[in-house]
Design a protein around this motif. Structure first.
Motif, mmCIF file in Angstrom:
data_model
loop_
_atom_site.group_PDB
_atom_site.id
_atom_site.type_symbol
_atom_site.label_atom_id
_atom_site.label_comp_id
_atom_site.label_asym_id
_atom_site.label_seq_id
_atom_site.Cartn_x
_atom_site.Cartn_y
_atom_site.Cartn_z
ATOM 1 N N LEU A 125 0.836 -1.197 0.000
ATOM 2 C CA LEU A 125 0.000 0.000 0.000
ATOM 3 C C LEU A 125 0.869 1.245 0.000
ATOM 4 C CD1 LEU A 125 -2.860 -0.844 2.517
ATOM 5 C CD2 LEU A 125 -3.085 -0.428 0.069
ATOM 6 N N LEU A 126 1.939 1.226 0.798
ATOM 7 C CA LEU A 126 2.808 2.388 0.865
ATOM 8 C C LEU A 126 3.462 2.672 -0.478
ATOM 9 C CD1 LEU A 126 4.590 1.956 4.312
ATOM 10 C CD2 LEU A 126 2.777 3.552 3.719
ATOM 11 N N SER A 127 3.683 1.655 -1.273
ATOM 12 C CA SER A 127 4.368 1.874 -2.536
ATOM 13 C C SER A 127 3.408 2.233 -3.668
ATOM 14 C CB SER A 127 5.173 0.632 -2.909
ATOM 15 O OG SER A 127 4.309 -0.441 -3.146
ATOM 16 N N ALA A 128 2.122 2.265 -3.408
ATOM 17 C CA ALA A 128 1.165 2.493 -4.488
ATOM 18 C C ALA A 128 0.268 3.706 -4.256
ATOM 19 C CB ALA A 128 0.301 1.245 -4.655
ATOM 20 N N LEU A 129 0.654 4.606 -3.390
ATOM 21 C CA LEU A 129 -0.209 5.735 -3.075
ATOM 22 C C LEU A 129 0.079 6.920 -3.992
ATOM 23 C CD1 LEU A 129 0.037 5.440 0.791
ATOM 24 C CD2 LEU A 129 -1.852 4.741 -0.653
ATOM 25 N N SER A 130 -0.976 7.505 -4.511
ATOM 26 C CA SER A 130 -0.787 8.668 -5.379
ATOM 27 C C SER A 130 -1.727 9.789 -4.955
ATOM 28 C CB SER A 130 -1.019 8.298 -6.842
ATOM 29 O OG SER A 130 -2.376 8.084 -7.089
ATOM 30 N N ARG A 131 -1.306 10.992 -5.261
ATOM 31 C CA ARG A 131 -2.102 12.173 -4.956
ATOM 32 C C ARG A 131 -1.918 13.184 -6.083
ATOM 33 N NH1 ARG A 131 -3.845 9.162 -1.709
ATOM 34 N NH2 ARG A 131 -4.032 9.426 0.526
ATOM 35 N N LYS A 132 -2.933 13.984 -6.299
ATOM 36 C CA LYS A 132 -2.867 15.042 -7.305
ATOM 37 C C LYS A 132 -2.235 16.277 -6.664
ATOM 38 C CE LYS A 132 -5.847 17.040 -10.797
ATOM 39 N NZ LYS A 132 -7.207 17.090 -11.286
ATOM 40 N N ILE A 133 -1.350 16.920 -7.389
ATOM 41 C CA ILE A 133 -0.754 18.160 -6.893
ATOM 42 C C ILE A 133 -1.801 19.261 -7.043
ATOM 43 C CG2 ILE A 133 0.312 18.790 -9.101
ATOM 44 C CD1 ILE A 133 2.790 19.652 -7.294
ATOM 45 N N ASP A 134 -1.915 20.140 -6.054
ATOM 46 C CA ASP A 134 -2.951 21.170 -6.150
ATOM 47 C C ASP A 134 -2.452 22.376 -6.947
ATOM 48 O OD1 ASP A 134 -1.485 22.768 -4.371
ATOM 49 O OD2 ASP A 134 -2.824 22.420 -2.679
ATOM 50 N N ILE A 135 -3.307 23.377 -7.096
ATOM 51 C CA ILE A 135 -2.981 24.498 -7.973
ATOM 52 C C ILE A 135 -1.873 25.408 -7.436
ATOM 53 C CG2 ILE A 135 -5.222 24.537 -9.120
ATOM 54 C CD1 ILE A 135 -5.965 26.916 -7.324
ATOM 55 N N ILE A 136 -1.506 25.245 -6.169
ATOM 56 C CA ILE A 136 -0.394 26.043 -5.647
ATOM 57 C C ILE A 136 0.832 25.184 -5.341
ATOM 58 C CG2 ILE A 136 -1.796 27.971 -4.837
ATOM 59 C CD1 ILE A 136 -1.603 26.875 -2.032
ATOM 60 N N GLY A 137 0.859 23.974 -5.906
ATOM 61 C CA GLY A 137 2.058 23.159 -5.813
ATOM 62 C C GLY A 137 2.216 22.324 -4.552
ATOM 63 N N ARG A 138 1.108 22.040 -3.875
ATOM 64 C CA ARG A 138 1.174 21.207 -2.658
ATOM 65 C C ARG A 138 0.731 19.790 -2.963
ATOM 66 N NH1 ARG A 138 -2.666 24.873 1.017
ATOM 67 N NH2 ARG A 138 -3.951 24.224 -0.722
ATOM 68 N N ILE A 139 1.339 18.842 -2.254
ATOM 69 C CA ILE A 139 0.845 17.469 -2.287
ATOM 70 C C ILE A 139 0.513 17.062 -0.864
ATOM 71 C CG2 ILE A 139 2.000 16.672 -4.375
ATOM 72 C CD1 ILE A 139 4.095 15.364 -2.546
ATOM 73 N N ARG A 140 -0.511 16.238 -0.753
ATOM 74 C CA ARG A 140 -0.899 15.723 0.556
ATOM 75 C C ARG A 140 -0.219 14.378 0.745
ATOM 76 N NH1 ARG A 140 -3.731 12.384 3.133
ATOM 77 N NH2 ARG A 140 -4.771 12.824 5.074
ATOM 78 N N ILE A 141 0.581 14.303 1.800
ATOM 79 C CA ILE A 141 1.261 13.050 2.097
ATOM 80 C C ILE A 141 0.252 12.141 2.795
ATOM 81 C CG2 ILE A 141 3.171 11.973 3.343
ATOM 82 C CD1 ILE A 141 4.584 14.741 3.210
ATOM 83 N N PRO A 142 0.036 10.942 2.265
ATOM 84 C CA PRO A 142 -0.946 10.036 2.865
ATOM 85 C C PRO A 142 -0.609 9.713 4.325
ATOM 86 C CG PRO A 142 -0.289 9.256 0.699
ATOM 87 C CD PRO A 142 0.637 10.375 1.058
ATOM 88 N N ASN A 143 -1.667 9.533 5.132
ATOM 89 C CA ASN A 143 -1.478 9.237 6.555
ATOM 90 C C ASN A 143 -0.602 8.017 6.782
ATOM 91 O OD1 ASN A 143 -2.986 11.398 7.452
ATOM 92 N ND2 ASN A 143 -4.893 10.241 7.463
ATOM 93 N N GLU A 144 -0.734 7.006 5.920
ATOM 94 C CA GLU A 144 0.068 5.793 6.064
ATOM 95 C C GLU A 144 1.559 6.105 5.997
ATOM 96 O OE1 GLU A 144 -3.828 4.648 4.021
ATOM 97 O OE2 GLU A 144 -2.370 6.260 3.857
ATOM 98 N N ILE A 145 1.917 7.018 5.121
ATOM 99 C CA ILE A 145 3.326 7.400 4.985
ATOM 100 C C ILE A 145 3.757 8.276 6.159
ATOM 101 C CG2 ILE A 145 4.949 8.731 3.586
ATOM 102 C CD1 ILE A 145 3.561 7.621 1.104
ATOM 103 N N LEU A 146 2.902 9.214 6.552
ATOM 104 C CA LEU A 146 3.241 10.053 7.710
ATOM 105 C C LEU A 146 3.503 9.194 8.946
ATOM 106 C CD1 LEU A 146 0.654 12.956 7.274
ATOM 107 C CD2 LEU A 146 3.123 13.075 6.899
ATOM 108 N N LEU A 147 2.633 8.201 9.171
ATOM 109 C CA LEU A 147 2.805 7.308 10.326
ATOM 110 C C LEU A 147 4.072 6.470 10.202
ATOM 111 C CD1 LEU A 147 -0.882 6.125 10.827
ATOM 112 C CD2 LEU A 147 0.427 7.653 12.325
ATOM 113 N N ALA A 148 4.340 5.953 9.015
ATOM 114 C CA ALA A 148 5.511 5.100 8.814
ATOM 115 C C ALA A 148 6.808 5.853 9.097
ATOM 116 C CB ALA A 148 5.525 4.544 7.387
ATOM 117 N N LEU A 149 6.829 7.151 8.795
ATOM 118 C CA LEU A 149 8.038 7.950 9.003
ATOM 119 C C LEU A 149 7.993 8.788 10.275
ATOM 120 C CD1 LEU A 149 8.809 9.127 5.370
ATOM 121 C CD2 LEU A 149 9.728 7.189 6.608
ATOM 122 N N LYS A 150 6.931 8.589 11.055
ATOM 123 C CA LYS A 150 6.753 9.335 12.309
ATOM 124 C C LYS A 150 6.788 10.849 12.081
ATOM 125 C CE LYS A 150 8.567 5.657 15.178
ATOM 126 N NZ LYS A 150 9.239 4.652 14.427
#
Length: 115
Positions: free
Chosen positions: A12-37
């Motif tokens: 799951l961690l290797s297959a997560l994608s997000r669309k970049i928003d109009i001001i250049g931000r990406i949302r880091i998925p919660n699974e990744i935030l938790l994995a990296l503390k």
């Protein structure tokens, strides 16, 4: 059984994608935030490997000397510097970026190929 759940989590961690928003931000998925503390107000160094076409987000310590250090906001978003977006030809508001955890301490972000 526990090993299967761990393998499932890694896939799951290797297959997560997000669309970049109009001001250049990406949302880091919660699974990744938790994995990296990582949490809101954590800082990440943003670097790019232009030859290979990906961005690397690395948790930044107080002694980080990277030119681009960004803070994760309360929604888990981080701004990818415009210079890096331009180098990698990432279009704000249109491109999807795929995120994967590497080495248990970095997030690799790359542009999803158009099909």
């Amino acid at each position: 059984m526990k090993q299967n759940k761990e393998e499932e989590r890694r896939s799951l961690l290797s297959a997560l994608s997000r669309k970049i928003d109009i001001i250049g931000r990406i949302r880091i998925p919660n699974e990744i935030l938790l994995a990296l503390k990582l949490e809101p107000k954590s800082q990440v160094a943003v670097t790019a490997n232009v030859e290979k076409g990906y961005i690397i987000l690395t948790p930044a310590g107080e002694d980080c000397k990277e030119p681009f250090v960004r803070t994760i906001d309360k929604m888990g978003r981080v701004v990818i510097p415009k210079a890096i977006r331009e180098l990698l030809k990432i279009k704000d508001g249109r491109d999807r970026l795929i995120m994967a955890v590497a080495n248990g301490r970095q997030i690799f972000v790359y542009k999803r190929d158009a099909k």
